[in-house]
Design an enzyme around this catalytic site. Structure first.
Site, PDB file in Angstrom:
ATOM      1  N   ASN A  37      -1.422  -2.934  -3.766  1.00 14.15           N
ATOM      2  CA  ASN A  37      -2.153  -1.872  -4.274  1.00 14.15           C
ATOM      3  C   ASN A  37      -1.682  -0.509  -3.948  1.00 14.15           C
ATOM      4  O   ASN A  37      -2.062   0.575  -4.633  1.00 14.15           O
ATOM      5  CB  ASN A  37      -3.756  -2.029  -3.641  1.00 14.15           C
ATOM      6  CG  ASN A  37      -3.761  -2.014  -2.104  1.00 14.15           C
ATOM      7  OD1 ASN A  37      -3.244  -2.926  -1.779  1.00 14.15           O
ATOM      8  ND2 ASN A  37      -4.587  -0.970  -1.659  1.00 14.15           N
ATOM      9  N   ARG A  60      -5.999  -6.983  -1.021  1.00 16.07           N
ATOM     10  CA  ARG A  60      -7.329  -7.673  -0.252  1.00 16.07           C
ATOM     11  C   ARG A  60      -8.582  -6.883  -0.821  1.00 16.07           C
ATOM     12  O   ARG A  60      -9.501  -7.624  -0.746  1.00 16.07           O
ATOM     13  CB  ARG A  60      -7.291  -7.487   1.386  1.00 16.07           C
ATOM     14  CG  ARG A  60      -7.324  -6.125   1.844  1.00 16.07           C
ATOM     15  CD  ARG A  60      -7.253  -5.880   3.166  1.00 16.07           C
ATOM     16  NE  ARG A  60      -6.674  -4.781   3.812  1.00 16.07           N
ATOM     17  CZ  ARG A  60      -6.632  -4.352   5.162  1.00 16.07           C
ATOM     18  NH1 ARG A  60      -6.878  -5.115   5.699  1.00 16.07           N
ATOM     19  NH2 ARG A  60      -6.055  -3.364   5.487  1.00 16.07           N
ATOM     20  N   ASP A  85      -6.611 -11.619   0.477  1.00 14.09           N
ATOM     21  CA  ASP A  85      -6.643 -11.395   1.787  1.00 14.09           C
ATOM     22  C   ASP A  85      -5.686 -12.146   2.690  1.00 14.09           C
ATOM     23  O   ASP A  85      -6.054 -13.323   2.646  1.00 14.09           O
ATOM     24  CB  ASP A  85      -7.935 -11.142   2.406  1.00 14.09           C
ATOM     25  CG  ASP A  85      -8.025 -10.507   3.891  1.00 14.09           C
ATOM     26  OD1 ASP A  85      -7.144 -10.656   4.508  1.00 14.09           O
ATOM     27  OD2 ASP A  85      -9.031  -9.896   4.224  1.00 14.09           O
ATOM     28  N   VAL A  86      -4.496 -11.783   3.144  1.00 12.62           N
ATOM     29  CA  VAL A  86      -3.590 -12.630   3.705  1.00 12.62           C
ATOM     30  C   VAL A  86      -4.235 -13.236   5.082  1.00 12.62           C
ATOM     31  O   VAL A  86      -3.637 -14.207   5.730  1.00 12.62           O
ATOM     32  CB  VAL A  86      -2.261 -11.984   4.114  1.00 12.62           C
ATOM     33  CG1 VAL A  86      -1.596 -11.526   2.725  1.00 12.62           C
ATOM     34  CG2 VAL A  86      -2.337 -10.805   5.205  1.00 12.62           C
ATOM     35  N   ASN A 112       4.688  -8.427   1.506  1.00 13.63           N
ATOM     36  CA  ASN A 112       4.751  -7.142   1.762  1.00 13.63           C
ATOM     37  C   ASN A 112       3.592  -6.741   2.707  1.00 13.63           C
ATOM     38  O   ASN A 112       3.685  -5.800   3.312  1.00 13.63           O
ATOM     39  CB  ASN A 112       4.977  -6.323   0.510  1.00 13.63           C
ATOM     40  CG  ASN A 112       4.306  -4.987   0.609  1.00 13.63           C
ATOM     41  OD1 ASN A 112       5.309  -3.996   1.120  1.00 13.63           O
ATOM     42  ND2 ASN A 112       3.298  -4.583   0.580  1.00 13.63           N
ATOM     43  N   TYR A 224       3.548  -4.245  16.933  1.00  9.97           N
ATOM     44  CA  TYR A 224       4.153  -4.517  15.626  1.00  9.97           C
ATOM     45  C   TYR A 224       5.642  -4.999  15.608  1.00  9.97           C
ATOM     46  O   TYR A 224       5.857  -6.114  14.800  1.00  9.97           O
ATOM     47  CB  TYR A 224       4.199  -2.913  14.998  1.00  9.97           C
ATOM     48  CG  TYR A 224       4.926  -2.754  13.491  1.00  9.97           C
ATOM     49  CD1 TYR A 224       4.184  -3.224  12.598  1.00  9.97           C
ATOM     50  CD2 TYR A 224       6.086  -2.300  13.667  1.00  9.97           C
ATOM     51  CE1 TYR A 224       4.744  -2.881  11.381  1.00  9.97           C
ATOM     52  CE2 TYR A 224       6.756  -2.263  12.193  1.00  9.97           C
ATOM     53  CZ  TYR A 224       5.800  -2.454  11.055  1.00  9.97           C
ATOM     54  OH  TYR A 224       6.524  -2.360   9.937  1.00  9.97           O
ATOM     55  N   LYS A 228       6.980  -8.291  13.758  1.00  6.95           N
ATOM     56  CA  LYS A 228       8.095  -8.510  12.798  1.00  6.95           C
ATOM     57  C   LYS A 228       9.280  -9.309  13.450  1.00  6.95           C
ATOM     58  O   LYS A 228      10.018  -9.905  12.658  1.00  6.95           O
ATOM     59  CB  LYS A 228       8.556  -6.836  12.785  1.00  6.95           C
ATOM     60  CG  LYS A 228       7.642  -6.099  11.872  1.00  6.95           C
ATOM     61  CD  LYS A 228       7.068  -6.760  10.429  1.00  6.95           C
ATOM     62  CE  LYS A 228       6.297  -5.943   9.367  1.00  6.95           C
ATOM     63  NZ  LYS A 228       6.006  -6.249   8.313  1.00  6.95           N
ATOM     64  N   LYS A 262       7.613   7.026   3.636  1.00  9.14           N
ATOM     65  CA  LYS A 262       6.422   7.824   3.404  1.00  9.14           C
ATOM     66  C   LYS A 262       5.318   7.082   2.847  1.00  9.14           C
ATOM     67  O   LYS A 262       5.223   7.153   1.622  1.00  9.14           O
ATOM     68  CB  LYS A 262       6.822   8.979   2.484  1.00  9.14           C
ATOM     69  CG  LYS A 262       7.804  10.248   3.070  1.00  9.14           C
ATOM     70  CD  LYS A 262       7.977  11.146   1.932  1.00  9.14           C
ATOM     71  CE  LYS A 262       9.264  11.881   2.305  1.00  9.14           C
ATOM     72  NZ  LYS A 262       9.367  13.047   3.436  1.00  9.14           N
TER      73      LYS A 262
HETATM   74  P1  NDP Z   1       0.846   0.862   3.607  1.00  9.66           P
HETATM   75  O1  NDP Z   1      -0.064   1.003   4.649  1.00  9.66           O
HETATM   76  O2  NDP Z   1       0.898   1.738   2.535  1.00  9.66           O
HETATM   77  O3  NDP Z   1       0.489  -0.503   2.539  1.00  9.66           O
HETATM   78  C1  NDP Z   1      -0.079  -1.657   3.279  1.00  9.66           C
HETATM   79  C2  NDP Z   1      -0.408  -2.711   2.451  1.00  9.66           C
HETATM   80  O4  NDP Z   1      -0.830  -3.996   3.072  1.00  9.66           O
HETATM   81  C3  NDP Z   1      -1.824  -2.037   1.779  1.00  9.66           C
HETATM   82  O5  NDP Z   1      -1.655  -2.607   0.528  1.00  9.66           O
HETATM   83  C4  NDP Z   1      -2.759  -2.905   2.651  1.00  9.66           C
HETATM   84  O6  NDP Z   1      -3.776  -3.258   1.845  1.00  9.66           O
HETATM   85  C5  NDP Z   1      -1.988  -4.283   2.647  1.00  9.66           C
HETATM   86  N1  NDP Z   1      -2.526  -4.933   3.627  1.00  9.66           N
HETATM   87  C6  NDP Z   1      -2.947  -4.913   5.077  1.00  9.66           C
HETATM   88  N2  NDP Z   1      -3.585  -5.909   5.518  1.00  9.66           N
HETATM   89  C7  NDP Z   1      -3.789  -6.844   4.576  1.00  9.66           C
HETATM   90  C8  NDP Z   1      -4.272  -8.082   4.295  1.00  9.66           C
HETATM   91  N3  NDP Z   1      -5.106  -8.618   5.591  1.00  9.66           N
HETATM   92  N4  NDP Z   1      -4.355  -8.807   3.346  1.00  9.66           N
HETATM   93  C9  NDP Z   1      -3.759  -8.222   2.186  1.00  9.66           C
HETATM   94  N5  NDP Z   1      -3.245  -7.001   2.311  1.00  9.66           N
HETATM   95  C10 NDP Z   1      -3.136  -6.301   3.280  1.00  9.66           C
HETATM   96  O7  NDP Z   1       2.247   0.309   4.313  1.00  9.66           O
HETATM   97  P2  NDP Z   1       3.556   0.241   3.532  1.00  9.66           P
HETATM   98  O8  NDP Z   1       3.702   0.331   2.138  1.00  9.66           O
HETATM   99  O9  NDP Z   1       4.434   1.378   4.647  1.00  9.66           O
HETATM  100  O10 NDP Z   1       3.888  -1.275   4.182  1.00  9.66           O
HETATM  101  C11 NDP Z   1       4.215  -2.142   3.298  1.00  9.66           C
HETATM  102  C12 NDP Z   1       5.198  -3.219   4.122  1.00  9.66           C
HETATM  103  O11 NDP Z   1       6.333  -2.429   4.559  1.00  9.66           O
HETATM  104  C13 NDP Z   1       4.548  -3.484   5.537  1.00  9.66           C
HETATM  105  O12 NDP Z   1       4.651  -5.291   5.956  1.00  9.66           O
HETATM  106  C14 NDP Z   1       5.125  -2.868   6.812  1.00  9.66           C
HETATM  107  O13 NDP Z   1       5.100  -3.268   7.821  1.00  9.66           O
HETATM  108  C15 NDP Z   1       6.537  -2.681   6.121  1.00  9.66           C
HETATM  109  N6  NDP Z   1       7.448  -1.710   6.766  1.00  9.66           N
HETATM  110  C16 NDP Z   1       6.868  -0.143   6.369  1.00  9.66           C
HETATM  111  C17 NDP Z   1       7.682   0.756   7.094  1.00  9.66           C
HETATM  112  C18 NDP Z   1       7.387   2.269   6.707  1.00  9.66           C
HETATM  113  O14 NDP Z   1       8.135   2.982   7.145  1.00  9.66           O
HETATM  114  N7  NDP Z   1       6.397   2.653   5.929  1.00  9.66           N
HETATM  115  C19 NDP Z   1       8.837   0.550   7.775  1.00  9.66           C
HETATM  116  C20 NDP Z   1       9.236  -1.038   8.070  1.00  9.66           C
HETATM  117  C21 NDP Z   1       8.312  -1.951   7.515  1.00  9.66           C
HETATM  118  P3  NDP Z   1      -5.187  -1.975   2.065  1.00  9.66           P
HETATM  119  O15 NDP Z   1      -4.877  -0.977   1.117  1.00  9.66           O
HETATM  120  O16 NDP Z   1      -6.445  -2.855   1.717  1.00  9.66           O
HETATM  121  O17 NDP Z   1      -5.032  -1.600   3.478  1.00  9.66           O
END
Ligand code: NDP
Length: 305
Positions: A37, A60, A85-86, A112, A224, A228, A262
């Site tokens: 999303n 989720r 929802d994972v 992701n 975290y 990972k 970002k």
């Molecule tokens: P965001 O916080 O923007 O997005 C995280 C996403 O994960 C959201 O869609 C969130 O949903 C979803 N999520 C969280 N918990 C659940 C759940 N229980 N079930 C389903 N969906 C869930 O973060 P990013 O886009 O930055 O992160 C995406 C991935 O990239 C992650 O795995 C993160 O660890 C990894 N990552 C990101 C980095 C960064 O610099 N941003 C660096 C390294 C890795 P909701 O909107 O409902 O919260």
């Protein structure tokens, strides 16, 4: 529907690495993206759909996910939506059943969805259980539920786990102090699901007891990083477990670090856009020859675990 030419042109122009020799995928190719999303997940979904695949965007929270998938549909992309929802085993089961009934199977899974409560210099482990449950167990449980639905194909099905350099086993900084555990996790002969699960439960127990600061865990964003680290180890383990599948039924699994992106997760303090953060994940999902499995990538290059 053939993949839009503009995507191929963009692929060739923007990236200096070789583009795929030819597109093995079509609109019949089905990719599932978790946490689609927003952030990197939304971009991965958008880019895969832009390349011509059919994407099942999951989230989720249904309203947020439907809004995101509708935005992509309005661009003319082939995007479907389902709740996931994972953390919820029933939600995972319902997704798997719906996929089987609606599509018969999938070709690509991008794990992701993830969370992190640390920002800046903060290293709270207040939410450690949730972080480990989402990032590690969420990835593991979704993979195990959807692997049986991965369709046979000549190029192999693919799983891409969005991970982080913070979870590197042998990084110079921020690594486990326990050399014996590092070696066991690094060695495919000793790496096991039980070893990974034991590592994370020992960590969570120490968090509960307040003894984790002297437990030799990664110093930065500890919960975290541990989550990972577990994702990375699980990726290597699954690659090994899946490696004896016969030709035509191969499943390749790799993980990658998107960089410092970002998104909401970093409080939009990263140094690259979500679009760029999605790039290596999309590239891994679409590689032409993907005999590569069980590896860790960043910026389209393999890096050491
Ligand atoms: P965001 O916080 O923007 O997005 C995280 C996403 O994960 C959201 O869609 C969130 O949903 C979803 N999520 C969280 N918990 C659940 C759940 N229980 N079930 C389903 N969906 C869930 O973060 P990013 O886009 O930055 O992160 C995406 C991935 O990239 C992650 O795995 C993160 O660890 C990894 N990552 C990101 C980095 C960064 O610099 N941003 C660096 C390294 C890795 P909701 O909107 O409902 O919260």
């Amino acid at each position: 529907m053939p993949a839009p030419l503009i995507s191929v042109v963009r692929w060739c122009c923007v990236h200096d690495q070789s583009p795929p020799l030819h597109m093995w995928w079509s609109s019949e190719t089905v990719a599932v993206v978790t946490g689609g999303n927003r952030g990197i997940g939304f971009e991965i979904a958008r880019q895969l759909a832009d390349h011509g695949l059919t994407v099942i965007l999951t989230s989720r929270e249904s309203n947020a996910g439907l809004e995101a998938s509708n935005a992509l549909k309005e661009l003319g992309l082939s995007v479907d939506y389902h709740q996931l929802d994972v953390l919820d085993s029933l939600s995972i089961k319902k997704l798997a059943e719906w996929i089987e009934q609606t599509y018969g199977g999938i070709d690509v899974l991008v794990n992701n969805a993830g969370i992190n409560y640390n920002l800046g210099a903060d290293n709270s482990v207040e939410h450690a259980q949730n972080v480990v449950a989402t990032n590690y167990y969420g990835t593991k449980n979704v993979s195990q539920a959807l692997i049986p639905l991965m369709r046979p194909s000549a190029v192999g099905a693919r799983i891409v786990n969005v991970s982080s350099r913070l979870g590197r086993l042998n990084g110079r900084r921020n690594r486990l102090e326990d050399k014996d555990l590092r070696e066991k996790l690094a060695n495919l002969e000793t790496l096991s699901e039980e070893l990974i699960d034991r590592m994370v439960s020992t960590f969570l127990q120490q968090v509960e007891e307040g003894t984790y600061p002297s437990g030799g865990w990664p110093q930065m964003f500890t919960d975290y990083s541990v989550s990972k680290l577990a994702v990375n180890a699980f990726t290597r383990l699954m690659a090994k477990m899946l490696s004896d599948r016969p030709d035509g039924q191969k499943i390749y699994i790799n993980c990658y670090c998107p960089g410092w992106v970002k998104t909401a997760m970093t409080g939009w303090a990263g140094n690259i856009s979500a679009e760029d953060g999605a790039d290596t994940g999309v590239w891994l999902a679409l590689l032409q020859e993907q005999a590569i499995t069980g590896k860790f990538f960043a910026e389209r290059r393999e890096i050491n675990f």
